[in-house]
Enzyme design. Structure first.
Site, short mmCIF file in Angstrom:
data_model
loop_
_atom_site.label_atom_id
_atom_site.label_comp_id
_atom_site.label_asym_id
_atom_site.label_seq_id
_atom_site.Cartn_x
_atom_site.Cartn_y
_atom_site.Cartn_z
N ARG A 52 1.15 -1.16 -0.30
CA ARG A 52 0.42 -0.32 -0.27
C ARG A 52 1.20 1.02 -0.30
NH1 ARG A 52 2.14 1.52 3.48
NH2 ARG A 52 1.25 3.69 3.87
N ALA A 54 0.82 5.12 -2.29
CA ALA A 54 1.14 5.53 -3.57
C ALA A 54 1.44 4.66 -4.28
CB ALA A 54 0.48 6.89 -3.80
N GLN A 202 -1.44 2.10 9.89
CA GLN A 202 -0.58 2.45 9.39
C GLN A 202 0.48 2.93 10.11
OE1 GLN A 202 -3.33 2.93 8.00
NE2 GLN A 202 -3.77 2.79 6.21
N ASP A 243 -2.00 10.82 -1.89
CA ASP A 243 -2.52 9.89 -2.58
C ASP A 243 -2.59 10.36 -4.10
OD1 ASP A 243 -2.63 8.36 0.43
OD2 ASP A 243 -2.51 7.63 -1.46
N ASN A 253 -4.92 12.77 1.28
CA ASN A 253 -4.43 12.10 1.54
C ASN A 253 -4.98 11.02 3.24
OD1 ASN A 253 -1.66 11.15 2.68
ND2 ASN A 253 -1.59 11.41 3.97
N LYS A 254 -4.52 10.36 3.50
CA LYS A 254 -5.46 8.48 4.90
C LYS A 254 -6.33 9.84 5.52
CE LYS A 254 -4.84 5.84 4.41
NZ LYS A 254 -5.77 4.72 4.14
O1 MRU Z 1 -4.05 3.31 2.50
P1 MRU Z 1 -2.90 3.44 2.07
O2 MRU Z 1 -2.14 2.75 3.16
O3 MRU Z 1 -2.54 2.99 0.97
O4 MRU Z 1 -2.68 4.89 2.34
C1 MRU Z 1 -1.42 5.72 2.14
C2 MRU Z 1 -1.56 6.39 2.14
O5 MRU Z 1 -2.24 7.63 2.11
C3 MRU Z 1 0.04 8.01 2.86
O6 MRU Z 1 0.54 8.80 2.74
C4 MRU Z 1 -0.13 7.97 0.73
O7 MRU Z 1 0.01 7.00 -0.81
C5 MRU Z 1 1.51 8.46 0.60
S1 MRU Z 1 2.60 7.17 -0.12
C6 MRU Z 1 3.82 8.14 -0.23
#
Ligand code: MRU
Length: 371
Positions: A52, A54, A202, A243, A253-254
């Site tokens: 996971r 991006a 995460q 993302d 973002n998350k």
């Molecule tokens: O759901 P996820 O774990 O894939 O979400 C990840 C994020 O939100 C990260 O902050 C984002 O992908 C940036 S990763 C360099």
């Protein structure tokens, strides 16, 4: 980055063409390498979040195309693989970007040569990602050096981060963590506030794991603690990943990132977003309106995974049997709340003019990110 002194990337091709990943659903309790053999394996690894983040989603999709072509290198199967992989997760734009790179490299290539060409292209995407993240780290380091210089000697720079935008979310280095690792290497005292990042944790499972293995001083906090810490002067800087970032600088973002940005604005704490240019969606302007937000299974909210005292992994239910839950995976932080975007070409203001000053020619499939 290193685990117990051994350098790992998050994804690599084995000599026989199979693709190895670190299974992130097992972290922080088990460090497990999993082998992907087929297109379905790659699609499942992305959907189930064994990989996971991006940039890593994009890299896995590129290798997923390689695995698909090993099975069948025809035009139809190439198109099928790209369609299947593109449907795995909706918000991270790197997924679409990587698949377009692969399509572009392969569609006019004779089927007999496609497999070799696909592996070369996927490997090049991964090398680019490592170099881009290292460059983000250098620009972010300058920012941290500036803050450190204004603090009393020996006092750590306190950085708050959300989710995992670390090396586990990319091929190596990470985006939000690259400046942190480089500052740590440069001998600047750093302390990281790690948001646990419900529902999938995460922060607790991944960011805490990688900072710990790298020897970076950090403290895990519940998601709602950030505002309190900022009110009490305990956060010097926020750095998060993204993302998808629109051409005008709105950042997906998350889930929970927006609330941290609001608290940062209210308390005068600088709020930066670290991103490779492959995360910019030049086709979108208004992120709140236009960025698709993934909604995942309610079970992720209603159940929590962890390790028991005897070391076995388990899930426990934390709400009544009849409780419905909503699980929005991401939110959008408007550009007005963002102090700057740390990219591989420097730090831009979160605006169309800011991004265009660094990327006068938007990144396209014909012209991949350069650094
Ligand atoms: O759901 P996820 O774990 O894939 O979400 C990840 C994020 O939100 C990260 O902050 C984002 O992908 C940036 S990763 C360099």
């Amino acid at each position: 980055m290193k685990i117990n002194g051994v350098h790992y990337r998050t994804i690599w091709a084995e000599a026989d063409g199979r693709v190895a990943i670190i299974d992130q659903t097992q972290l922080p309790h088990r460090f497990t390498i999993q082998t992907l053999k087929t297109l379905d394996d790659a699609a499942t690894a992305i959907c189930d979040m064994q990989v996971r983040g991006a940039p890593l989603i994009g890299a896995t999709a590129a290798y997923g195309v390689c695995l698909a072509l090993r099975q069948d290198s025809s035009d139809d199967h190439l198109a099928h693989a790209i369609t299947q992989l593109a449907a795995t997760r909706p918000t991270a734009i790197n997924l679409r970007w990587a698949l377009e790179q692969m399509r572009h490299a392969l569609q006019n290539c004779p089927p007999a040569q496609r497999v070799d060409q696909a592996y070369q292209r996927a490997a090049a995407l991964c090398e680019d990602d490592v170099a881009v993240c290292a460059a983000i780290g250098q620009y972010g380091l300058e920012l941290i050096q500036g803050i450190a210089a204004r603090k009393p000697a020996g006092q750590p720079v306190n950085i708050l981060t959300h989710c995992n935008a670390g090396w586990l979310a990319t091929v190596d280095w990470g985006t939000a963590t690259a400046p942190i690792y480089q500052a740590h290497e440069a001998g600047i005292p750093i302390h990281v506030w790690v948001d646990e990042t419900r529902p999938r944790n995460q922060g607790a499972a991944l960011t805490a794991f990688e900072l710990g293995h790298h020897g970076v001083n950090h403290t895990l906090i519940v998601d709602n603690a950030g505002g309190h810490l900022m009110q009490h002067g305990l956060v010097d800087l926020c750095i998060v990943g993204t993302d998808r970032t629109t051409a005008s600088g709105d950042v997906a973002n998350k889930i929970g990132t927006y609330l941290k940005a609001l608290a940062a604005k209210d308390n005068g704490v600088p709020f930066y977003v670290a991103l490779p240019s492959t995360t910019i969606d030049w086709t979108l302007d208004d992120g709140v309106r236009d960025i698709p937000i993934e909604q995942r299974a309610a079970e992720e909210v209603l159940w929590v995974n962890g390790q028991t005292a005897d070391g076995s992994l388990t899930s426990v239910q934390i709400a009544p049997d009849i409780t419905p839950a909503a699980n929005y995976g991401f939110d959008v932080t408007p550009a007005r709340l963002i102090s700057g975007l740390i990219t591989e070409r420097g730090i831009a203001t979160a605006s169309r003019a800011g991004l265009q000053s660094l990327f006068p020619k938007p990144t396209t499939v014909d012209q991949p990110a350069s650094y």
